[in-house]
Design an enzyme around this catalytic site. Structure first.
Site, PDB file in Angstrom:
ATOM      1  CE  LYS A 158      -4.098   2.194   2.507  1.00 46.82           C
ATOM      2  NZ  LYS A 158      -4.702   1.882   3.516  1.00 46.82           N
ATOM      3  CB  SER A 210      -8.214   4.025   2.715  1.00 48.98           C
ATOM      4  OG  SER A 210      -7.329   3.285   3.506  1.00 48.98           O
ATOM      5  CB  SER A 222      -8.710   1.465   5.599  1.00 53.32           C
ATOM      6  OG  SER A 222      -9.355   2.708   5.637  1.00 53.32           O
TER       7      SER A 222
END
Lengths: 493, 95
Positions: free
Chosen positions: A78, A159, A183
């Site tokens: 990420k 997210s 998330s």
């Protein structure tokens, strides 16, 4: 051999160890998949050289008998994790051009464990969002589509939406995620994969771009429970560089996997039966209850009376911490600088931040600034922090009558891109089931439970006591074995 | 409590974010909608409740009072948008 990309972390690790294939073959196959999947917009930066170097090291380690826990496994990272020498933007223009001269502790641990990096994954800007529509680099498109023939582009969740999309599309066997209010879990549920947020403090936050420091926690996302256990083990552990890091040994979570829930009491929080919950979510929850009973657990109803106040408390605390954390982006030390003609220092700050932050980030900084401002601090921030105490207390009470909690992960299946983006409040409500455990710092995991009528994945969430990741993983394993979830998106990209 | 355009401008100024008139006009109802929703926290009786300070009980460690690194000026400045003479460059701040 394209089949190698159908394998998960454990299968790749074992296959490399046993010589069924080389780590280089694995890395090459995934690199090709990543390069061919631009339509998903899951990767912001591709790093084939990193993945190949780790693969070659793994192949050499096999020869010398020096294999590490994730040798030969290429993963996605990420873009919230700082990676030495590789651009890191948190999907925001304000970090444009930033190349960290250091490695985050979590990514460093993964490389030490033998993993390689396929690239940096797209996400909601500064991890603020539940749909991946706030990235400065365009939306991530879920590989899933509704079975109605409409081909609407769906949200991969957020997210960590680049992570969830990449794993479900078989572009990588696992990826890092971060979870501030859901998330990791909500995108895992939307894309039919597994994802675990450990106890707050298990994974170091050092080198992770900060959103809300008292909530942010890194975790593992992968196709199944075992793979999550392997990856989380490699990521977790004490770090003197993070003052909130827990100084505790990392358990052997993979070795401790056990799908029998005999002797376990699983609580069903009655307040999670929210108004207007779709019948399919309710039905999924009932199936989950039947599965854990089948695995030997006793199911009990519990009460978490302050549940309804978790979301409003979260949307005070998280923006307040964000407004403070994001004060560092000022155009002086790194990233974007916007210096209008004749501007002074204050004007430069304001212009840089206006140009660099996206609308959702600005909205949250504004809310955070407001609730922390003189005259409102006690009414908003102190009150929210007190409510947070009550929410944590609710969980402590619940643990007197049960060991784990079972809930749906999200109140719906994936929605279409654009469907909720005009109404921030509607978007925030999507986190209703994941936020309370984040506020209490507890480990929680989402595991696929089935498909809805449109053919989209739905997730079940297991929440555990602080430090009981093993209990959470085991309950999810029991559900995984009974759900028999093997649906996957059809490749259209 | 509800915010008007003057309050939004003040918050934006405290947050160091430049805003246009159109943006202010759009933010007023948006922030009011969100703030109106979070007001419901006022219903909760928190008279004898301490605000949470640490989510997981953990004692704050202090590190030894020694320099842990140093002489890394170039690394520190490597990402600066306008470094000058080994310093962070900023617009002139003196009259």
């Amino acid at each position: 051999m394209s089949e190698v990309t159908d394998l998960g972390i454990a299968a790749i690790r074992d296959g490399v160890r046993d010589g069924a294939f080389s780590a280089r073959e694995v890395a090459t196959a995934f690199i090709d998949k990543v390069a061919a999947a631009k339509a998903l917009n899951a990767f912001l930066v591709e790093t084939p050289d990193h993945a190949l170097a780790a693969a070659d090291a793994a192949d050499a380690a096999r020869t010398s008998g020096d294999l590490k826990p994730m040798s030969g496994v290429p993963i996605g990272m990420k873009d919230l994790f700082c990676t030495k020498g590789v651009a890191t933007t948190a999907a925001s223009d304000i970090l444009g051009g930033f190349t960290p001269p250091y490695e985050s502790t979590v990514s460093g641990k993964l490389w030490d464990a033998g993993a390689g990096m396929l690239g940096k994954l797209n996400m909601d800007q500064f991890a603020m969002g539940s749909s991946n529509e706030t990235s400065a680099f365009g939306n991530v498109i879920s590989p899933w589509r509704r079975s109605d023939g409409g081909n609407a582009s769906l949200a991969p969740g957020g997210s960590s939406g680049g992570s969830s999309a990449a794993i479900s599309a078989r572009l990588c066997p696992g990826a890092t995620g971060t979870d501030t209010g859901g998330s990791i879990r909500q995108p895992a549920a939307f894309t039919g994969i597994s994802g675990i947020k450990p106890t707050y403090g298990r994974c170091s936050r050092w080198g992770v771009v900060a959103f809300a420091s008292s909530l942010d926690q890194a975790g593992a996302m992968a196709r199944d429970v075992r793979d999550c256990a392997i990856m989380l083990e490699a990521m977790a552990g004490f770090d003197a560089k993070d003052s909130t890091s827990l100084d505790l040994p990392v358990p052997d979570w993979e070795g401790g996997l056990n799908a029998s829930l005999k002797g376990k009491r699983i609580g069903i929080p009655k307040e999670y039966r929210v108004d207007n919950m779709p019948a399919e979510i309710d039905a999924l929850w009932e199936r989950g209850i039947a599965w854990v009973k089948d695995a030997g657990a006793e199911v009990v109803e519990v009460s978490l009376p302050h549940t309804k106040y978790a979301l409003p408390a979260y949307y005070i605390i998280a923006p307040a911490e964000a407004s403070s954390n994001l004060a560092r982006y000022d155009g002086v030390r790194y990233g974007l600088r916007d210096l209008p003609e004749g501007a002074g220092l204050q004007d430069m700050y304001a212009a840089t931040r206006a140009a660099g932050f996206g609308p959702e980030v600005k909205r949250r900084i504004m809310i955070g600034t407001y609730v922390l401002s003189a005259g409102f601090y006690d009414a908003y921030f102190t009150q929210a922090s007190k409510v947070r105490t009550l929410i944590a207390r609710d969980f402590d009470e619940a643990w007197k009558s049960c060991d784990l909690l079972l809930t749906p992960t999200a109140p719906s299946a994936a929605f279409a891109l654009g469907e909720k983006s005009a109404d921030p409040l509607a978007m925030y409500l999507n986190d209703v089931f994941t936020v309370p455990s984040s506020l209490a710092g507890l480990p929680a995991m989402s595991v696929p439970g089935g498909l809805d009528a449109q053919g989209l994945p739905l997730g079940l969430q297991v929440i555990g006591k602080a430090l009981d990741e093993q209990g959470v993983l085991n309950a999810c394993l029991a559900i995984e074995q009974r759900a028999g979830f093997n649906a996957r998106p059809e490749a259209w990209w | 409590m509800s915010v008007d355009s003057a309050t939004v401008r003040k918050i934006a100024s405290l947050a160091r974010i430049a805003v246009t008139d159109d943006q202010v006009a759009a933010m007023v109802p948006e922030l009011n909608n969100i703030l109106g929703w979070i007001e419901q926290l006022g219903e909760v009786d928190t008279k004898d409740v301490a605000p949470m300070t640490a989510v997981i009980p953990n004692t704050l460690r202090l590190r030894d009072d020694i320099v842990s690194d140093g002489n890394v000026r170039d690394a520190v400045l490597a990402n600066a948008p306008a470094p000058e003479h080994g310093f962070f460059g900023v617009p002139k701040v003196i009259e």
